[in-house]
Design an enzyme around this catalytic site. Structure first.
Site, PDB file in Angstrom:
ATOM      1  CB  CYS A  50      -0.951   0.010   1.196  1.00  0.00           C
ATOM      2  SG  CYS A  50      -0.119  -0.098   2.790  1.00  0.00           S
ATOM      3  NE  ARG A  52       8.249  -0.355   0.900  1.00  0.00           N
ATOM      4  CZ  ARG A  52       9.168   0.562   1.183  1.00  0.00           C
ATOM      5  NH1 ARG A  52      10.060   0.887   0.266  1.00  0.00           N
ATOM      6  NH2 ARG A  52       9.219   1.134   2.354  1.00  0.00           N
ATOM      7  CG  HIS A  97      16.331   0.450  -1.140  1.00  0.00           C
ATOM      8  ND1 HIS A  97      15.817   1.503  -0.412  1.00  0.00           N
ATOM      9  CD2 HIS A  97      15.268  -0.081  -1.828  1.00  0.00           C
ATOM     10  CE1 HIS A  97      14.514   1.618  -0.647  1.00  0.00           C
ATOM     11  NE2 HIS A  97      14.165   0.668  -1.491  1.00  0.00           N
ATOM     12  CB  SER A 107       7.984   0.548   7.191  1.00  0.00           C
ATOM     13  OG  SER A 107       8.383  -0.664   6.587  1.00  0.00           O
TER      14      SER A 107
END
Length: 337
Positions: A50, A52, A97, A107
């Protein structure tokens, strides 16, 4: 060959842009298949949540970030501004990453655990579809190991960082375990839903919802698998409750000392947690003066959440050190070139 990552998330793109690139499970399968047919792409994993959407790819020759970005925008028929929307990494930076993402460091809620399962699911889909080979297989396995190590050796997920989570944390401090506990939610708004869900996730087995508009109480009760109670009768439920969550829009106190005093003997003076997340407050502060009642208001909960968030942020340097050490151990041509 080289490893590249291109994506967008809650920090770089507003929701109206993110939703253009969001992909359902079915669409993800098609997207991965399409990615693998793109020129120069040897391996690929597509992650979509939702907050990324990210593409990890191993490419040959001169193909790179620009080509991948063009391809993605064409897939989504996106013609808006790209400035600041996408982030991109190559080689070691891409690997690091991915580790941050899997560890919950990237997040919206720092340290959340759901993303770990989402990354594993995305990788499994690509693995089963034949879209990964030696490089991404090794990289994602390393990232899963890093995610577990970060959560085991740091405090990045300790403490509740939301009001709903803080409510649960306080309840567990009183009862030790919420398994089998009974909860009454007064009010049927978003905060009520989040808090009720959080309590259920920790074992609360009986959740009742009451609201001045009974229809709204019914809707929320059905959504969370609870039972709706008429507003005129919620006081009767106090005899067997463990937790009361109050979040109405009333301009006056809804829960008063006499409500609790009337049932203390029937309750055999068992502990009762009352969480007031309404502004103006729903629960008279004098209720908290009753010996077995533990009353917490929105300021207390927010302070707890803020302190937990700060403690998590202080763990980031340690998390980064773990990631560097773990990536140093892996010899991936696409990472170390």
């Amino acid at each position: 060959m080289k490893l590249i990552c291109l994506g967008l998330n809650h920090e770089t793109a507003p929701v109206e842009v993110r939703e253009r690139f969001a992909l359902s499970d079915v669409a993800l399968d098609r997207e991965t298949e399409s990615l693998m047919t793109a020129a120069e792409v040897e391996e690929g994993v597509v992650l979509s949540t939702c907050n990324r959407t990210e593409y990890y790819a191993v490419v040959n020759g001169g193909s790179g970030i620009v080509e991948l970005e063009d391809w993605i925008c064409k897939q989504r028929d996106y013609h808006g501004s790209r400035e600041g929307v996408f982030y991109h990494y190559q080689a070691r930076e891409a690997a690091e990453h991915l580790c941050r993402v899997a560890s919950g460091m990237n997040s919206m809620v720092l340290g959340e655990t759901e993303i770990f399962g989402q990354v594993k699911k995305a990788y499994k889909r690509s693995l089963e579809g034949g879209a990964t080979k030696a490089i991404l297989n090794k990289l994602f396995q390393r990232a899963f190991g890093v995610g577990k190590k970060v959560r085991t050796h740091t405090g990045i997920q300790e403490g509740a960082t939301s009001v709903a989570g803080a409510s649960v944390e306080l309840a567990e401090k009183v009862f030790g375990c919420l398994k089998g506990s009974s909860v009454l939610v007064i009010g049927a708004g978003e905060m009520s839903r989040k808090t009720a869900r959080a309590l259920q996730s920790r074992g609360a087995s009986s959740v009742m919802v009451t609201n001045r508009s009974f229809d709204k109480a019914v809707d929320l009760a059905e959504e969370i698998g609870g039972r709706a109670v008429h507003f005129e009768g919620w006081e009767e439920e106090l005899t067997h409750l463990d937790v009361v969550i109050a979040a109405t829009g009333a301009p006056h106190f809804v829960v008063k000392p006499q409500h609790v005093e009337a049932v203390r003997r029937k309750r055999k003076f068992r502990p009762l947690i009352m969480v007031d997340i309404a502004v103006p407050r729903d629960i008279d502060p004098e209720v908290g003066e009753i010996e077995e009642v533990y009353l917490y208001d929105i300021d207390t909960l927010q302070e707890m959440a803020d302190q937990a968030r700060k403690r998590r942020e202080e763990q980031l340097l340690l998390c980064e050190e773990i990631i560097r050490e773990e990536i140093d151990k892996v010899r991936l041509p696409a990472v170390n070139d």
